[in-house]
Design a protein around this motif. Structure first.
Motif, PDB file in Angstrom:
ATOM      1  N   ASP A  65     -42.799  31.690  63.104  1.00 31.21           N
ATOM      2  CA  ASP A  65     -42.585  30.831  61.933  1.00 31.21           C
ATOM      3  C   ASP A  65     -41.251  30.104  62.107  1.00 31.21           C
ATOM      4  N   LYS A  66     -41.321  28.896  62.652  1.00 37.55           N
ATOM      5  CA  LYS A  66     -40.103  28.142  62.954  1.00 37.55           C
ATOM      6  C   LYS A  66     -39.371  27.710  61.686  1.00 37.55           C
ATOM      7  N   VAL A  67     -40.112  27.457  60.608  1.00 32.11           N
ATOM      8  CA  VAL A  67     -39.483  27.073  59.339  1.00 32.11           C
ATOM      9  C   VAL A  67     -38.605  28.205  58.822  1.00 32.11           C
ATOM     10  N   SER A  68     -39.140  29.416  58.856  1.00 31.19           N
ATOM     11  CA  SER A  68     -38.364  30.571  58.387  1.00 31.19           C
ATOM     12  C   SER A  68     -37.162  30.834  59.273  1.00 31.19           C
ATOM     13  N   MET A  69     -37.329  30.659  60.578  1.00 32.35           N
ATOM     14  CA  MET A  69     -36.207  30.860  61.498  1.00 32.35           C
ATOM     15  C   MET A  69     -35.074  29.882  61.194  1.00 32.35           C
ATOM     16  N   ALA A  70     -35.443  28.644  60.871  1.00 29.67           N
ATOM     17  CA  ALA A  70     -34.421  27.657  60.524  1.00 29.67           C
ATOM     18  C   ALA A  70     -33.760  27.997  59.193  1.00 29.67           C
ATOM     19  N   MET A  71     -34.543  28.436  58.222  1.00 32.04           N
ATOM     20  CA  MET A  71     -33.999  28.787  56.909  1.00 32.04           C
ATOM     21  C   MET A  71     -33.062  29.983  56.997  1.00 32.04           C
ATOM     22  N   ASN A  72     -33.363  30.915  57.923  1.00 32.32           N
ATOM     23  CA  ASN A  72     -32.521  32.106  58.080  1.00 32.32           C
ATOM     24  C   ASN A  72     -31.086  31.757  58.479  1.00 32.32           C
ATOM     25  N   LYS A  73     -30.888  30.577  59.049  1.00 26.79           N
ATOM     26  CA  LYS A  73     -29.554  30.179  59.485  1.00 26.79           C
ATOM     27  C   LYS A  73     -28.659  29.736  58.324  1.00 26.79           C
ATOM     28  N   VAL A  74     -29.285  29.363  57.209  1.00 21.68           N
ATOM     29  CA  VAL A  74     -28.491  28.828  56.099  1.00 21.68           C
ATOM     30  C   VAL A  74     -28.690  29.567  54.776  1.00 21.68           C
ATOM     31  N   LEU A  75     -29.685  30.439  54.690  1.00 15.26           N
ATOM     32  CA  LEU A  75     -29.974  31.133  53.441  1.00 15.26           C
ATOM     33  C   LEU A  75     -29.983  32.642  53.660  1.00 15.26           C
ATOM     34  N   PRO A  76     -29.733  33.421  52.586  1.00 16.79           N
ATOM     35  CA  PRO A  76     -29.828  34.879  52.706  1.00 16.79           C
ATOM     36  C   PRO A  76     -31.231  35.293  53.149  1.00 16.79           C
ATOM     37  N   LYS A  77     -31.290  36.291  53.993  1.00 15.78           N
ATOM     38  CA  LYS A  77     -32.569  36.709  54.571  1.00 15.78           C
ATOM     39  C   LYS A  77     -33.566  37.160  53.499  1.00 15.78           C
ATOM     40  N   LYS A  78     -33.073  37.779  52.435  1.00 11.80           N
ATOM     41  CA  LYS A  78     -33.982  38.235  51.381  1.00 11.80           C
ATOM     42  C   LYS A  78     -34.650  37.045  50.707  1.00 11.80           C
ATOM     43  N   TRP A  79     -33.889  35.975  50.483  1.00 13.39           N
ATOM     44  CA  TRP A  79     -34.473  34.764  49.894  1.00 13.39           C
ATOM     45  C   TRP A  79     -35.557  34.201  50.808  1.00 13.39           C
ATOM     46  N   VAL A  80     -35.222  34.113  52.086  1.00 16.98           N
ATOM     47  CA  VAL A  80     -36.165  33.545  53.051  1.00 16.98           C
ATOM     48  C   VAL A  80     -37.443  34.386  53.102  1.00 16.98           C
TER      49      VAL A  80
END
Length: 390
Positions: free
Chosen positions: A112-127
């Motif tokens: 899931d490339k979208v989630s991998m990108a989001m993990n760089k800027v958002l808390p992992k629990k949110w993602v």
């Protein structure tokens, strides 16, 4: 289960050593699913004793199997075959998937490339929560679209498969049933289609006439040469891990019972059965089922109850099985072993995550259907425990 003692006695035997052990508990939760993990469904094929190569079922896969440079025929078109074919195609000389009827197969990204990108800027629990919610909505939307517009969905899925492997005749991608009458198969990163495009794997759609010394003779007259035949012919249903339930000395006949909220069993006290979805990830139902049981335990402890039993007060039982409408072979073969479907909630099995989540997580535990009781005040010393054998 002894109603007077309000206690389960579970007898087990170790398969290898034969050692027997006994367990007792007030509440038993069965999380064994509905498959026989010791052996799968393995039909006998005419002439198979004449075949000079190896015949393997995936559930008894030899660890030392060397298929390098070998010709392999994989019988089946379900999830197991879709997984085995690309894995074996890497080393085998040729892998042919032999199917009686095609399945719907979707190429899905393995990462899931979208989630991998989001993990760089958002808390992992949110993602995690956002990704989980998104995937649930996408999966549910796909299922509902297939149910509402089956012909259109069928055309789209067949087109998707043919575009993934345009070198394969489209008839090999044209199932005889509608989408979601059986589960859709997923090919991670399209690996199944990659093996087809490369020529390392191909598909034959036909019925088996017989085996001979060097492979399989099909009813069309075609002959498939093989050194190894993998019988990916399906699973065998074994409810509750093969547990034999007895209530006060009498065997429980599951086909005469309904499931309550898909978690408990009609008239059986203190027995939970985690049974997931057939049209969504199994773990979605497992999660909310576990939450419900924790809520039930907390309520019983707070109120001083020791037993909870679902009781049907409205003659809700029907002739329909709990999975009627879901038509893979392994379910059809086990229909006479399944619990019944009820006319209405909480006896109806919905396979709907949104409705189930509200029922199991939000609605009151004490709904007037669960019958609660307190510990027996007398007579316990004279009651013999009743076996629930496995």
């Amino acid at each position: 289960m002894s109603s007077n003692e309000q206690q389960w006695t579970l007898y087990t035997q170790h398969e290898a050593s034969g050692e027997s052990r006994e367990f007792t508990c007030g509440f038993m939760v069965n999380c064994a699913g509905y498959y026989n993990y010791d052996q799968g469904y393995r039909p006998h094929f005419a002439g198979e004793e004449n075949f000079k190569g190896q015949i393997i079922h995936p559930q008894q896969w030899p660890e030392e199997l060397d298929y390098s440079g070998k010709k392999v025929v994989v019988i089946g078109s379900g999830a197991t075959a879709i997984t085995v074919v690309p894995a074996m195609a890497e080393k085998a000389a040729k892998v042919t998937m032999l199917q009686r009827s095609p399945s719907y197969i979707m190429a899905m990204p393995d990462t899931d490339k979208v989630s991998m990108a989001m993990n760089k800027v958002l808390p992992k629990k949110w993602v995690f929560n956002m990704t989980r919610g998104r995937n649930i909505l996408i999966q549910r939307g796909l299922y509902l679209a297939c149910q509402r517009w089956p012909e259109r969905a069928r055309k789209l899925l067949i087109s998707h498969m043919h575009k993934q492997a345009p070198n394969i005749d489209v008839r090999h991608f044209s199932p005889s049933y509608m989408p979601w009458d059986q589960r859709l198969c997923a090919a991670p990163d399209g690996d199944f289609f990659t093996s087809l495009r490369s020529g390392k794997a191909d598909i034959a759609t036909d019925h088996i006439e017989r085996f001979d010394e060097t492979g399989i003779v099909l009813k069309s007259g075609q002959h498939l040469e093989a050194d190894i035949i993998v019988s990916a012919t399906g699973l065998d249903v074994q409810l509750m891990g093969g547990l034999e339930l007895k209530l006060d000395g009498e065997p429980v006949v599951l086909p005469r019972k309904m499931t309550y909220k898909g978690i408990l069993i009609q008239d059986i006290p203190n027995y939970g059965w985690i049974f997931g979805y057939t049209n969504a990830p199994w773990t979605l139902k497992s999660d909310i089922g576990g939450q419900y049981l924790c809520r039930l335990f907390a309520y019983m402890e707070k109120q001083g109850f020791s037993a909870a039993t679902p009781v049907d007060h409205g003659d809700n039982i029907t002739d329909s099985g709990m999975l009627d409408g879901f038509a893979p072979g392994y379910i059809s073969r086990a229909k006479d072993r399944m619990p019944r479907q009820g006319k209405e909630a909480p006896w109806a099995v919905t396979m709907h995550y949104g409705k189930d989540k509200d029922t199991l997580v939000n609605q009151a535990v004490d709904d007037g259907i669960l019958a609660f009781s307190s510990p027996a005040a007398a007579g316990r010393d004279n009651v013999q425990p009743i076996k629930a054998t496995a």
